[in-house]
Write an enzyme that holds these catalytic residues in place. Structure first.
Site, PDB file in Angstrom:
ATOM      1  N   GLU A   1     -44.066  21.332   6.347  1.00 15.92           N
ATOM      2  CA  GLU A   1     -43.191  20.161   6.518  1.00 15.92           C
ATOM      3  C   GLU A   1     -43.328  19.676   7.957  1.00 15.92           C
ATOM      4  O   GLU A   1     -43.914  20.366   8.804  1.00 15.92           O
ATOM      5  CB  GLU A   1     -41.730  20.532   6.200  1.00 15.92           C
TER       6      GLU A   1
ATOM      7  N   ASP B   1     -37.661  15.192   4.428  1.00 17.54           N
ATOM      8  CA  ASP B   1     -36.582  14.731   3.546  1.00 17.54           C
ATOM      9  C   ASP B   1     -35.913  13.491   4.149  1.00 17.54           C
ATOM     10  O   ASP B   1     -36.254  13.064   5.253  1.00 17.54           O
ATOM     11  CB  ASP B   1     -35.566  15.855   3.297  1.00 17.54           C
TER      12      ASP B   1
ATOM     13  N   HIS C   1     -45.587  18.215   3.860  1.00 20.24           N
ATOM     14  CA  HIS C   1     -44.403  17.997   3.030  1.00 20.24           C
ATOM     15  C   HIS C   1     -43.590  16.905   3.721  1.00 20.24           C
ATOM     16  O   HIS C   1     -42.759  17.173   4.604  1.00 20.24           O
ATOM     17  CB  HIS C   1     -43.592  19.293   2.916  1.00 20.24           C
TER      18      HIS C   1
ATOM     19  N   ASP D   1     -52.198  23.843   3.667  1.00 23.52           N
ATOM     20  CA  ASP D   1     -52.071  22.387   3.803  1.00 23.52           C
ATOM     21  C   ASP D   1     -51.912  21.720   2.432  1.00 23.52           C
ATOM     22  O   ASP D   1     -52.778  20.978   1.988  1.00 23.52           O
ATOM     23  CB  ASP D   1     -53.299  21.840   4.551  1.00 23.52           C
TER      24      ASP D   1
HETATM   25  O1  9MR Z   1     -35.996  24.245  10.525  1.00 18.31           O
HETATM   26  C1  9MR Z   1     -35.114  24.852   9.597  1.00 18.31           C
HETATM   27  C2  9MR Z   1     -35.412  26.334   9.542  1.00 18.31           C
HETATM   28  O2  9MR Z   1     -35.136  26.953  10.773  1.00 18.31           O
HETATM   29  C3  9MR Z   1     -34.599  26.984   8.433  1.00 18.31           C
HETATM   30  O3  9MR Z   1     -34.982  28.328   8.303  1.00 18.31           O
HETATM   31  C4  9MR Z   1     -34.811  26.230   7.129  1.00 18.31           C
HETATM   32  C5  9MR Z   1     -34.017  26.792   5.966  1.00 18.31           C
HETATM   33  O4  9MR Z   1     -32.664  26.600   6.138  1.00 18.31           O
HETATM   34  O5  9MR Z   1     -34.462  24.862   7.293  1.00 18.31           O
HETATM   35  C6  9MR Z   1     -35.253  24.200   8.239  1.00 18.31           C
HETATM   36  O6  9MR Z   1     -34.807  22.888   8.369  1.00 18.31           O
HETATM   37  C7  9MR Z   1     -35.032  22.013   7.285  1.00 18.31           C
HETATM   38  C8  9MR Z   1     -33.692  21.363   6.986  1.00 18.31           C
HETATM   39  O7  9MR Z   1     -32.819  22.316   6.445  1.00 18.31           O
HETATM   40  C9  9MR Z   1     -33.816  20.162   6.055  1.00 18.31           C
HETATM   41  N1  9MR Z   1     -34.795  19.228   6.515  1.00 18.31           N
HETATM   42  C10 9MR Z   1     -36.093  19.835   6.714  1.00 18.31           C
HETATM   43  C11 9MR Z   1     -36.016  20.932   7.735  1.00 18.31           C
HETATM   44  C12 9MR Z   1     -37.389  21.491   8.074  1.00 18.31           C
HETATM   45  O8  9MR Z   1     -37.937  22.251   7.047  1.00 18.31           O
END
Ligand code: 9MR
Length: 562
Positions: free
Chosen positions: A540, A165, A489, A531
């Site tokens: 991601e 993101d 992602h 994937d």
């Molecule tokens: O790495 C984060 C994971 O531990 C959480 O469970 C998840 C849901 O809240 O979010 C992950 O972090 C994401 C972040 O919120 C937004 N940018 C992408 C991150 C990786 O997926």
């Protein structure tokens, strides 16, 4: 096709150190007790070994057989072969076996840079215009203060995009920066000459620090100069679509100041202060500014010791609603400990010791964005020569760390993949690959304490895991290995019309939680990976996952088993 039929021979796709451990995992059943190493070009047999007995994995229905060829120490390019099955992908045995991964994982951060164009001479075919300028960011209602009311505009440029993101989060930047700065502190001589072909490569600052500096400059803008508090994130109100960065011109906000963000910031800036001191000529004033920023953040935290970032609550009261990543940590003991440890190590000021002492006995925990306690332990151990007054405490930490690392070694033999990763199904959650990398950092730190080789051998097993010796058969690093993540992602990788994803990025990895709702062919703890780009819960990429990969791949290169 069943998982057991795909790519039956699982190896580190990149290769192995000449004098280091070497192993392949064969997915059972196998109609052979022997395995062979063949030269890549002539297909001559150069080594013959026996497969160990079949083992049942605890993390899936897979059965495996272990093939050890550590005693084969001749440099070259090879494949692993078992009669009747396709050969493994080709791999290399050499002294600097992981150099390409080490460089590419660090270069991955360059591709995440937010506010500057990525020029072709550095970015190759992934060149792109600058993403978000972030020079006119609004104070969100949740962050409003009399001096910076709602709608007040600040400038918060630079930094890395967090993940797939386009937002920038202080909490996640915290552990990422701490990990990269620690890599530099632990392997300084090695990093002093490592170049990654970035715009600053010709200056006198090591490239890992040039890269860190780009994000540090952003972090410093996230502090409110009026009181020292640090905003939780710089963000869109809602996630962008799968487009190139900076295409949408939606408003950007800084949102609520919080204790976790402020203490993580205090820790990073304290550590940066002592590291950048040496580069005062090249980066005038940076080190001093970092210390001031750290100390005023600490003061804010003392006055606001437990302000959690709770996005749901914020959205009940304030608008616009913020729906991007939360990183909402409610436990601050570890952030207090880390910030206090860094400030103590940098200043030797006793006031920080009281907080260190308060938390020093806490049970050790694998690092993650929500638990940074271990980073404080690493720093106390690393700086022990400068902290002689606290030698008893530090000796205690050292003992604890070694015991913690020993706890990782025991279950390896019972793991069908013979890696530290997967010693328990709990290793597989969102961002599981960062667990593998962080486990290795713990083991490398145990090695730094003891110089006992067993810690490095086991640490290396997790790099094998990340690069293909795992239940999926994938190398999870984009651009690395014969079968690697192709559809992360990751908005730029999806939107840029280039088939190959942006290189050097680590996918999250198997996550049976599968919170993205995508269709997963395999769903067991160690196989729950797909994937495809919508699968953000396993596919991601994120800076806090790449950073420990940078640490371990470069640590091995620095130590390159002789
Ligand atoms: O790495 C984060 C994971 O531990 C959480 O469970 C998840 C849901 O809240 O979010 C992950 O972090 C994401 C972040 O919120 C937004 N940018 C992408 C991150 C990786 O997926």
């Amino acid at each position: 096709k069943a998982q057991s039929e795909i790519n039956k021979i699982r190896i580190n796709h990149v290769g192995y150190y000449t004098k280091g451990p070497k192993a392949a995992i064969i997915i059972a059943p196998v109609n052979s007790d022997d395995f062979f190493i063949l030269s890549e070009s002539k297909k001559d047999t150069v080594f013959k070994g026996k497969l160990e007995n079949e083992m049942q994995s605890k993390n899936s229905s897979l059965k495996t057989r272990y093939a050890d060829f550590s005693s084969f120490q001749k440099n070259g390019k090879y494949v692993v072969a078992i009669p009747g099955y396709p050969n493994s992908c080709s791999f290399e045995i050499k002294q600097h076996a992981q150099h390409a991964v080490a460089v590419s994982s660090l270069k991955g951060f360059y591709y995440q840079r937010v506010s500057m164009p990525l020029e072709e001479k550095y970015a190759g075919k992934w060149a792109r215009p600058a993403g978000h300028p972030d020079t006119a960011v609004l104070i969100h209602a949740s962050a409003a203060t009399p001096k910076r009311p709602e709608g007040f505009v600040i400038s918060s440029p630079y930094g890395w995009y967090d993940a797939g993101d386009y937002n920038k989060y202080i909490v996640n930047s915290g552990i990422t920066m701490g990990t990269l700065l620690s890599a530099y502190e632990d392997f300084t001589t090695y990093f002093d000459t490592l170049e990654t072909n970035i715009p600053e490569s010709n200056d006198k600052v090591p490239d890992i620090l040039n890269e860190v500096c780009y994000n540090l400059r952003w972090m410093l803008t996230m502090q409110d100069p009026n009181d020292g508090g640090v905003y939780h994130k710089c963000t869109n109100a809602a996630f962008d679509g799968m487009v190139m960065p900076g295409i949408t011109k939606l408003s950007r906000y800084v949102v609520q100041k919080g204790t976790a963000a402020t203490l993580d910031f205090a820790a990073v800036t304290a550590q940066a202060c002592r590291i950048f001191k040496k580069f005062d000529k090249q980066l005038p004033g940076l080190s001093d500014s970092c210390l001031k920023a750290s100390q005023s953040a600490w003061q804010w935290a003392l006055a606001n010791p437990a302000v959690a970032y709770n996005q749901e609550e914020i959205n009940k009261t304030f608008s616009p609603k913020i729906t991007t990543g939360a990183y909402g940590d409610k436990h601050f003991d570890d952030e207090w400990f880390w910030a206090a440890s860094e400030l103590l190590a940098t200043t030797k000021d006793k006031q920080y010791y009281a907080v260190v002492q308060q938390h020093i006995n806490t049970t050790m925990t694998l690092p993650s964005w929500s638990n940074v306690q271990m980073l404080g332990y690493y720093t106390l151990l690393r700086r022990k020569n400068n902290l002689a007054a606290y030698s008893n405490d530090i000796a205690f930490v050292s003992k604890q760390l070694i015991a913690f690392a020993d706890g990782y070694l025991e279950p390896v033999q019972a793991n069908a993949f013979k890696t530290v990763m997967g010693r328990s199904p709990k290793d597989f959650n969102w961002g599981s690959n960062s667990n593998a990398a962080n486990q290795s950092i713990i083991l490398i730190n145990a090695w730094l304490q003891t110089r006992d080789k067993k810690y490095l051998t086991n640490a290396l097993s997790n790099l094998d895991y990340i690069l293909g010796r795992n239940a999926t058969g994938y190398s999870f690093v984009t651009g690395v290995g014969c079968k690697s993540t192709m559809h992360p992602h990751h908005r730029p990788s999806v939107a840029d019309n280039i088939a190959a994803p942006i290189p050097g990025l680590l996918a999250g990895g198997p996550n049976p939680g599968r919170q993205d709702g995508s269709k997963y062919e395999f769903t067991e703890p160690e196989t729950a990976y797909v994937d495809i780009d919508p699968a953000y819960a396993s596919n991601e990429i994120a800076i806090n996952w790449n950073a420990p990969l940078v640490y371990i791949a470069n640590a091995f290169e620095a130590l390159a088993p002789q």
